[in-house]
Each structure stands twice: as structure tokens, then as C-alpha cells.
Design a protein around this motif. Structure first.
Motif, PDB file in Angstrom:
ATOM      1  N   VAL A 249      47.986  44.424  56.337  1.00  0.00           N
ATOM      2  CA  VAL A 249      47.187  43.386  55.309  1.00  0.00           C
ATOM      3  C   VAL A 249      45.827  42.855  56.141  1.00  0.00           C
ATOM      4  CG1 VAL A 249      47.169  41.079  54.270  1.00  0.00           C
ATOM      5  CG2 VAL A 249      49.136  42.439  54.290  1.00  0.00           C
ATOM      6  N   ARG A 250      45.752  42.777  57.196  1.00  0.00           N
ATOM      7  CA  ARG A 250      44.493  42.728  57.935  1.00  0.00           C
ATOM      8  C   ARG A 250      43.500  43.806  58.086  1.00  0.00           C
ATOM      9  NH1 ARG A 250      46.560  39.122  63.276  1.00  0.00           N
ATOM     10  NH2 ARG A 250      47.059  37.128  62.133  1.00  0.00           N
ATOM     11  N   LYS A 251      44.173  44.718  58.032  1.00  0.00           N
ATOM     12  CA  LYS A 251      43.484  46.032  58.270  1.00  0.00           C
ATOM     13  C   LYS A 251      42.705  46.440  56.914  1.00  0.00           C
ATOM     14  CE  LYS A 251      45.815  48.888  61.708  1.00  0.00           C
ATOM     15  NZ  LYS A 251      46.519  49.888  61.954  1.00  0.00           N
ATOM     16  N   ARG A 252      43.454  46.191  55.822  1.00  0.00           N
ATOM     17  CA  ARG A 252      43.078  46.192  54.424  1.00  0.00           C
ATOM     18  C   ARG A 252      41.884  45.117  54.192  1.00  0.00           C
ATOM     19  NH1 ARG A 252      48.539  46.764  50.892  1.00  0.00           N
ATOM     20  NH2 ARG A 252      49.095  48.887  51.481  1.00  0.00           N
ATOM     21  N   ASN A 253      42.216  43.950  54.464  1.00  0.00           N
ATOM     22  CA  ASN A 253      41.139  42.954  54.352  1.00  0.00           C
ATOM     23  C   ASN A 253      39.879  43.217  54.968  1.00  0.00           C
ATOM     24  OD1 ASN A 253      42.718  41.483  52.562  1.00  0.00           O
ATOM     25  ND2 ASN A 253      43.626  39.952  54.399  1.00  0.00           N
ATOM     26  N   GLU A 254      40.068  43.764  56.341  1.00  0.00           N
ATOM     27  CA  GLU A 254      38.795  43.976  56.929  1.00  0.00           C
ATOM     28  C   GLU A 254      38.087  45.366  56.111  1.00  0.00           C
ATOM     29  OE1 GLU A 254      40.028  45.060  60.848  1.00  0.00           O
ATOM     30  OE2 GLU A 254      40.509  42.957  61.387  1.00  0.00           O
ATOM     31  N   ARG A 255      38.727  46.346  55.765  1.00  0.00           N
ATOM     32  CA  ARG A 255      38.147  47.338  55.170  1.00  0.00           C
ATOM     33  C   ARG A 255      37.559  46.894  53.826  1.00  0.00           C
ATOM     34  NH1 ARG A 255      42.823  51.032  54.150  1.00  0.00           N
ATOM     35  NH2 ARG A 255      43.780  50.335  56.139  1.00  0.00           N
ATOM     36  N   GLN A 256      37.951  45.867  53.054  1.00  0.00           N
ATOM     37  CA  GLN A 256      37.402  45.368  51.882  1.00  0.00           C
ATOM     38  C   GLN A 256      36.390  44.621  52.111  1.00  0.00           C
ATOM     39  OE1 GLN A 256      40.483  43.278  49.727  1.00  0.00           O
ATOM     40  NE2 GLN A 256      41.352  45.124  48.909  1.00  0.00           N
ATOM     41  N   ILE A 257      36.213  43.755  53.202  1.00  0.00           N
ATOM     42  CA  ILE A 257      35.084  43.008  53.479  1.00  0.00           C
ATOM     43  C   ILE A 257      33.829  43.915  53.856  1.00  0.00           C
ATOM     44  CG2 ILE A 257      33.991  41.319  55.266  1.00  0.00           C
ATOM     45  CD1 ILE A 257      36.894  39.954  55.168  1.00  0.00           C
ATOM     46  N   SER A 258      34.304  45.069  54.992  1.00  0.00           N
ATOM     47  CA  SER A 258      33.158  45.910  55.275  1.00  0.00           C
ATOM     48  C   SER A 258      32.573  46.818  54.067  1.00  0.00           C
ATOM     49  CB  SER A 258      33.543  46.877  56.360  1.00  0.00           C
ATOM     50  OG  SER A 258      34.557  47.927  55.754  1.00  0.00           O
TER      51      SER A 258
END
Length: 140
Positions: free
Chosen positions: A130-139
Motif C-alpha cells: 500500500v505504501r509503495k502504491r501511494n508513493e507511486r501515485q504521489i510521484s
């Protein structure tokens, strides 16, 4: 009227008995699917246990659920497969249908197979994903 009743009454009784038997058959099929799903789901919730412990726990849950709900318990077989990411439960039951042995030559007609599968989600890995997906969406 006696002659007509003697011809119609057996047909009516046969129809009533067939309807009751069909209802029990359909009930058992739906309960088998539900029990397989519940047992797989309960087994998949043990994330910290070994695969053997998950299999034993799932077998216990499956036996407890089947004892209280299935009406026709003839030739009931269960299979449980536990892997790193999944718990798979299969229930096979050979239901003997009256008079079908003489009418139909297919011996596999009364065999019902129901299976269910549940994913074992490990909390730490889930949170990391979930954190990896959130970081990808923010970037992006």
C-alpha cells in the motif's frame, strides 16, 4: 372416481417426494459451497502459523461446519491445500439419486464438487504494498 384417484394419487405422491428430494439436493449443494468458502477464509486468517498448522485448523473448521449443516453425508471427501499465498478447500460428495442407477448409465452424475479459495494476506507485506502504491501515485 376410485379408478381415477388410484391412477392420479401415485403420480401426485411421486411428484411431492421428488420435489422434497430436489430441495434437499439443492440445499446440500449450496451449503457445500458456503462451507468450503468459510473454511478457506478462516484458514487464510492465520498469517503467523505454519502451513501445517493452517491445514489442521482448516480441517477442524471444515469438520465442524459440515457436521452441523449437511443433510445427506454419503461419501463425503474433503481436500485442503495450503500454500504460501492461498488456502484452497475442495469438497466432493457422491449423492445417490434414487432410480437414477437404472435410468442413466453415467456413473458420475451424482458426484458434486465444490471448491473455494482464499488468499493469505500478510499484514506487513500488505502495508508495504500500500505504501509503495501511494508513493507511486504521489510521484506521478
Amino acid at each position: 372416481m376410485t379408478l381415477e384417484a388410484s391412477l392420479i394419487l401415485p403420480v401426485i405422491f411421486a411428484g411431492i417426494i421428488f420435489t422434497i428430494y430436489l430441495g434437499i439436493y439443492l440445499y446440500d449443494i449450496s451449503v457445500m459451497k458456503q462451507v468450503a468458502h468459510i473454511a478457506a477464509l478462516r484458514g487464510s486468517q492465520l498469517t503467523e502459523a505454519s502451513m501445517n498448522e493452517v491445514k489442521i485448523y482448516t480441517e477442524q473448521q471444515l469438520d465442524k461446519l459440515l457436521d452441523s449443516k449437511i443433510l445427506m453425508k454419503e461419501n463425503l471427501q474433503t481436500e485442503i491445500k495450503v500454500s504460501y499465498g492461498k488456502v484452497k478447500v475442495r469438497i466432493i460428495m457422491n449423492i445417490k439419486i434414487p432410480l437414477m442407477q437404472w435410468l442413466v448409465k453415467d456413473k458420475g452424475m451424482g458426484i458434486v464438487r465444490k471448491e473455494a479459495e482464499a488468499v493469505r494476506v500478510y499484514p506487513v507485506n500488505f502495508i508495504r504494498e500500500v505504501r509503495k502504491r501511494n508513493e507511486r501515485q504521489i510521484s506521478e
